[in-house]
Design a protein around this motif. Structure first.
Motif, mmCIF file in Angstrom:
data_model
loop_
_atom_site.group_PDB
_atom_site.id
_atom_site.type_symbol
_atom_site.label_atom_id
_atom_site.label_comp_id
_atom_site.label_asym_id
_atom_site.label_seq_id
_atom_site.Cartn_x
_atom_site.Cartn_y
_atom_site.Cartn_z
ATOM 1 N N SER A 147 -33.801 58.555 -20.119
ATOM 2 C CA SER A 147 -34.875 58.080 -19.247
ATOM 3 C C SER A 147 -34.783 56.574 -19.048
ATOM 4 O O SER A 147 -34.940 56.070 -17.923
ATOM 5 C CB SER A 147 -36.241 58.452 -19.825
ATOM 6 O OG SER A 147 -36.472 59.847 -19.755
ATOM 7 N N ARG A 148 -34.525 55.843 -20.102
ATOM 8 C CA ARG A 148 -34.404 54.385 -19.992
ATOM 9 C C ARG A 148 -33.246 54.002 -19.082
ATOM 10 O O ARG A 148 -33.358 53.070 -18.275
ATOM 11 C CB ARG A 148 -34.206 53.781 -21.381
ATOM 12 C CG ARG A 148 -35.470 53.711 -22.216
ATOM 13 C CD ARG A 148 -35.183 53.235 -23.620
ATOM 14 N NE ARG A 148 -36.412 52.989 -24.373
ATOM 15 C CZ ARG A 148 -36.459 52.836 -25.682
ATOM 16 N NH1 ARG A 148 -35.330 52.901 -26.398
ATOM 17 N NH2 ARG A 148 -37.600 52.621 -26.308
ATOM 18 N N VAL A 151 -34.343 54.722 -15.509
ATOM 19 C CA VAL A 151 -35.350 53.746 -15.075
ATOM 20 C C VAL A 151 -34.687 52.401 -14.776
ATOM 21 O O VAL A 151 -35.024 51.728 -13.791
ATOM 22 C CB VAL A 151 -36.447 53.581 -16.148
ATOM 23 C CG1 VAL A 151 -37.319 52.367 -15.847
ATOM 24 C CG2 VAL A 151 -37.309 54.838 -16.224
ATOM 25 N N ASP A 152 -33.723 52.008 -15.590
ATOM 26 C CA ASP A 152 -33.045 50.730 -15.398
ATOM 27 C C ASP A 152 -32.237 50.694 -14.105
ATOM 28 O O ASP A 152 -31.958 49.609 -13.572
ATOM 29 C CB ASP A 152 -32.132 50.425 -16.585
ATOM 30 C CG ASP A 152 -32.905 50.005 -17.825
ATOM 31 O OD1 ASP A 152 -34.101 49.691 -17.691
ATOM 32 O OD2 ASP A 152 -32.319 50.016 -18.926
ATOM 33 N N GLU A 158 -34.814 57.833 -7.518
ATOM 34 C CA GLU A 158 -35.940 58.667 -7.088
ATOM 35 C C GLU A 158 -35.518 60.001 -6.457
ATOM 36 O O GLU A 158 -36.035 61.058 -6.849
ATOM 37 C CB GLU A 158 -36.835 57.897 -6.126
ATOM 38 C CG GLU A 158 -38.087 58.673 -5.723
ATOM 39 C CD GLU A 158 -39.017 57.865 -4.835
ATOM 40 O OE1 GLU A 158 -40.057 58.416 -4.423
ATOM 41 O OE2 GLU A 158 -38.702 56.692 -4.555
ATOM 42 N N THR A 179 -39.527 60.986 -16.523
ATOM 43 C CA THR A 179 -38.729 59.807 -16.192
ATOM 44 C C THR A 179 -39.251 59.133 -14.933
ATOM 45 O O THR A 179 -39.326 57.900 -14.855
ATOM 46 C CB THR A 179 -37.252 60.200 -16.004
ATOM 47 O OG1 THR A 179 -36.776 60.825 -17.204
ATOM 48 C CG2 THR A 179 -36.396 58.981 -15.711
ATOM 49 N N GLU A 180 -39.636 59.938 -13.945
ATOM 50 C CA GLU A 180 -40.190 59.365 -12.716
ATOM 51 C C GLU A 180 -41.513 58.656 -12.986
ATOM 52 O O GLU A 180 -41.785 57.591 -12.418
ATOM 53 C CB GLU A 180 -40.373 60.458 -11.659
ATOM 54 C CG GLU A 180 -41.015 59.987 -10.357
ATOM 55 C CD GLU A 180 -40.217 58.902 -9.634
ATOM 56 O OE1 GLU A 180 -40.796 58.242 -8.747
ATOM 57 O OE2 GLU A 180 -39.026 58.709 -9.953
ATOM 58 N N LEU A 182 -42.272 57.147 -15.728
ATOM 59 C CA LEU A 182 -41.887 55.885 -16.368
ATOM 60 C C LEU A 182 -41.325 54.898 -15.346
ATOM 61 O O LEU A 182 -41.553 53.693 -15.448
ATOM 62 C CB LEU A 182 -40.839 56.148 -17.451
ATOM 63 C CG LEU A 182 -41.328 56.812 -18.731
ATOM 64 C CD1 LEU A 182 -40.129 57.123 -19.629
ATOM 65 C CD2 LEU A 182 -42.313 55.931 -19.468
ATOM 66 N N ARG A 183 -40.599 55.427 -14.367
ATOM 67 C CA ARG A 183 -40.042 54.539 -13.339
ATOM 68 C C ARG A 183 -41.160 53.895 -12.525
ATOM 69 O O ARG A 183 -41.113 52.718 -12.186
ATOM 70 C CB ARG A 183 -39.106 55.319 -12.417
ATOM 71 C CG ARG A 183 -38.300 54.430 -11.467
ATOM 72 C CD ARG A 183 -37.564 55.260 -10.436
ATOM 73 N NE ARG A 183 -38.491 55.866 -9.496
ATOM 74 C CZ ARG A 183 -39.045 55.212 -8.467
ATOM 75 N NH1 ARG A 183 -38.783 53.929 -8.280
ATOM 76 N NH2 ARG A 183 -39.876 55.834 -7.657
ATOM 77 N N GLN A 184 -42.188 54.694 -12.216
ATOM 78 C CA GLN A 184 -43.300 54.181 -11.430
ATOM 79 C C GLN A 184 -44.178 53.224 -12.235
ATOM 80 O O GLN A 184 -44.723 52.271 -11.686
ATOM 81 C CB GLN A 184 -44.148 55.347 -10.907
ATOM 82 C CG GLN A 184 -43.432 56.231 -9.902
ATOM 83 C CD GLN A 184 -44.284 57.403 -9.452
ATOM 84 O OE1 GLN A 184 -45.469 57.491 -9.792
ATOM 85 N NE2 GLN A 184 -43.699 58.309 -8.700
ATOM 86 N N PRO A 186 -43.616 51.469 -15.877
ATOM 87 C CA PRO A 186 -42.874 51.254 -17.134
ATOM 88 C C PRO A 186 -43.770 51.085 -18.354
ATOM 89 O O PRO A 186 -43.306 51.241 -19.488
ATOM 90 C CB PRO A 186 -42.085 49.965 -16.855
ATOM 91 C CG PRO A 186 -41.965 49.913 -15.368
ATOM 92 C CD PRO A 186 -43.246 50.474 -14.853
#
Length: 223
Positions: A147-148, A151-152, A158, A179-180, A182-184, A186
């Motif tokens: 996930s990290r 996200v990075d 997306e 994960t999405e 977390l992306r939206q 952090p």
């Protein structure tokens, strides 16, 4: 010094790696690389990688590249870790699909991290498409690492995450949705994101949205 790098006492080995790194000498390239493959102590391994970064990339990178094909998993993993420390973008071409899907979890996790560090801008979408194939893999720490990495990579992930969120495998769908989230945002904790994703996967997006709306309306009424 070569003997000190393989001494029984880990503190002696750590000091030896520090000394070699503080006084870079190409003659220590081979002993450092060889020790990386077998060193049991995490802190010593990290110091060995640091010592390698102190040498000229012109001599270090070709030798590390050879380790990427080693049979010993630690040799592959530590070589990848050292590449991330060096940060030379030319090494991106060495990161293969097989590394990103390595059967050894630690090697795969390291490969994900290195790939995100080295990937050129125009290759990010391709990397995201590859990384999402690993969603749902392993334990909590393994999934958090993936996930990290995703996200990075940023917004380019997306579309791939959206497709994965519709996967028939609940583990994959949950991991993709978490994960999405977390992306939206952090700041959202991984465990909280997973729990919310599980709720959506269990109820289905429409029912989950309806339940959330009903809860919001109830809170307004209470006020």
């Amino acid at each position: 010094m070569a003997n000190a790098l393989s001494a029984d006492d880990s503190s002696v080995r750590l000091q030896a790696a520090l000394t070699v790194g503080s006084n870079p000498d190409p003659g220590f390239l081979e002993p450092l690389v060889e020790r990386c493959a077998v060193e049991p102590d995490f802190f010593v391994r990290d110091m060995l990688s640091w010592a390698l970064t102190r040498l000229s990339p012109e001599i270090t990178l070709p030798r590390i590249r050879r380790e990427l094909d080693a049979e010993r998993t630690q040799a592959r993993g530590q070589a990848l870790h050292t590449l991330s420390k060096i940060g030379d973008k030319c090494a991106w071409a060495w990161i293969t699909r097989d590394m990103l899907r390595d059967a050894d979890d630690e090697v795969a996790r390291t490969a994900w991290r290195v790939a995100v560090v080295l990937v050129p801008e125009d290759e990010k979408k391709h990397l995201a498409d590859e990384l999402v194939t690993q969603l749902g893999r392993g334990d909590r720490d393994m999934r958090l690492s993936l996930s990290r990495a995703l996200v990075d990579l940023g917004e380019v992930t997306e579309p791939a995450l959206e497709r994965a969120a519709a996967n028939a495998d609940p583990a994959v769908a949950t991991h993709a949705r978490a994960t999405e989230l977390l992306r939206q945002d952090p700041e959202t904790g991984f465990d909280a994101a997973v729990e919310e994703a599980k709720r959506v996967v269990t109820l289905g997006p429409e029912r989950a949205a309806a339940a959330e709306a009903a809860k919001a309306a109830e809170e307004v009424t209470d006020c």
